[in-house]
Design a protein around this motif. Sequence first.
Motif, mmCIF file in Angstrom:
data_model
loop_
_atom_site.group_PDB
_atom_site.id
_atom_site.type_symbol
_atom_site.label_atom_id
_atom_site.label_comp_id
_atom_site.label_asym_id
_atom_site.label_seq_id
_atom_site.Cartn_x
_atom_site.Cartn_y
_atom_site.Cartn_z
ATOM 1 N N LYS A 1 -6.824 0.732 -11.926
ATOM 2 C CA LYS A 1 -7.707 0.406 -10.726
ATOM 3 C C LYS A 1 -7.089 0.750 -9.451
ATOM 4 C CE LYS A 1 -9.050 -3.846 -8.151
ATOM 5 N NZ LYS A 1 -9.043 -5.822 -8.352
ATOM 6 N N VAL A 2 -5.712 0.796 -9.205
ATOM 7 C CA VAL A 2 -5.042 1.068 -7.975
ATOM 8 C C VAL A 2 -5.194 2.837 -7.775
ATOM 9 C CG1 VAL A 2 -3.013 1.435 -6.914
ATOM 10 C CG2 VAL A 2 -3.602 -0.685 -7.992
ATOM 11 N N GLY A 28 -9.959 8.132 -5.962
ATOM 12 C CA GLY A 28 -11.459 8.225 -6.161
ATOM 13 C C GLY A 28 -12.016 8.825 -7.459
ATOM 14 N N LYS A 72 -7.664 4.597 -9.123
ATOM 15 C CA LYS A 72 -9.077 4.961 -8.649
ATOM 16 C C LYS A 72 -9.353 4.870 -7.126
ATOM 17 C CE LYS A 72 -13.824 4.757 -10.608
ATOM 18 N NZ LYS A 72 -14.683 4.446 -11.428
ATOM 19 N N LYS A 73 -8.666 3.675 -6.782
ATOM 20 C CA LYS A 73 -9.012 3.364 -5.234
ATOM 21 C C LYS A 73 -8.532 4.516 -4.519
ATOM 22 C CE LYS A 73 -7.795 -0.267 -2.087
ATOM 23 N NZ LYS A 73 -7.375 -1.366 -1.722
ATOM 24 N N MET A 74 -7.329 4.943 -4.986
ATOM 25 C CA MET A 74 -6.505 5.943 -3.973
ATOM 26 C C MET A 74 -7.124 7.280 -4.284
ATOM 27 S SD MET A 74 -2.619 4.716 -3.602
ATOM 28 C CE MET A 74 -2.218 3.206 -2.786
ATOM 29 N N SER A 106 -10.329 8.010 -12.078
ATOM 30 C CA SER A 106 -9.696 7.408 -13.150
ATOM 31 C C SER A 106 -8.584 8.324 -13.357
ATOM 32 C CB SER A 106 -10.439 6.908 -14.068
ATOM 33 O OG SER A 106 -10.707 8.222 -15.066
ATOM 34 N N TYR A 112 -4.517 -2.445 -14.135
ATOM 35 C CA TYR A 112 -4.299 -2.629 -12.694
ATOM 36 C C TYR A 112 -3.978 -1.319 -12.124
ATOM 37 C CZ TYR A 112 -2.158 -4.117 -8.337
ATOM 38 O OH TYR A 112 -1.878 -4.084 -6.926
ATOM 39 N N ASP A 147 0.791 -1.135 -0.029
ATOM 40 C CA ASP A 147 -0.013 -0.143 0.031
ATOM 41 C C ASP A 147 0.923 1.281 0.071
ATOM 42 O OD1 ASP A 147 -2.459 -1.301 0.115
ATOM 43 O OD2 ASP A 147 -2.523 -1.443 2.110
ATOM 44 N N ASN A 196 2.473 1.670 -3.496
ATOM 45 C CA ASN A 196 1.731 1.984 -4.244
ATOM 46 C C ASN A 196 1.175 3.577 -4.126
ATOM 47 O OD1 ASN A 196 1.251 -0.241 -5.821
ATOM 48 N ND2 ASN A 196 -0.295 -0.835 -4.770
#
Length: 243
Positions: free
Chosen positions: A225-226, A232, A228-230, A234, A222, A187, A190
């Motif tokens: 994806k990471v 919020g 957007k997760k971090m 793209s 990938y 984490d 990333n």
Amino acid sequence: MKLLVADDEETIRKGVAKYIELHTNRFDKIYEAENGQEAIDIILTYQPDIVLLDVQMPLKTGIEVMRECGKASLHPIIVILSGYDDFKYAQQAIKYGANEYLLKPIRAKDILECINNLVKQYFEEDKVDEEDEESESTNHFIKEACDYISDHYMEDISLSFMAEYLGISSGYLSTIFAQNVKCGFIDYLNQVRIGRACSYLEQNYLKTYEVAYKVGFHDEKYFSKVFKKMMGMSPREYRLSEH
């Protein structure tokens, strides 16, 4: 901890041992010796942490007991008990490593107070020092790992690689990261990579897949994806947004 009470006067020996047993739970074992030779045998066999040692005992004096301890490279905390107010005894006792020199008659309460002070001084301080050393070592590993990631985030970096680089186990590295950085190793890696990616996206001259590869991801999907997760959103949305 272990304690030895060595005194040829049975009333004093048993009285002190009983008082200490009743008034503190520091010692899981209290040994008694009625002469110097028995004291030596107990010290060599059981290696007590603290020894209350009478100077004048049959077979071996307290000074001789201390001398034998030194020969065996055993150095318990030693409190000399003596009815002889003679500075020569004190000098000899100090020479062979006595930590305290108490004159009889003395109350068991005062002996226990002396012991408690010695435990705090020699054992609890050691514990604090060990904890400080461990904390310093942990901080060193964390700093080295973070510095390495900062310089090499674009390369292949795994938990096992980083642990081997630092000379510690993967499990230990994972644990100290969670405890000190408040997130997992990957984490954190990333987070650094996505932070660098944001800078490239703001410059708006690299394509998304180029940004992904430039910050250490080998798969654009990938990476997205990471990201957007971090963040919020793209990478594309971030590029078009106002920063």
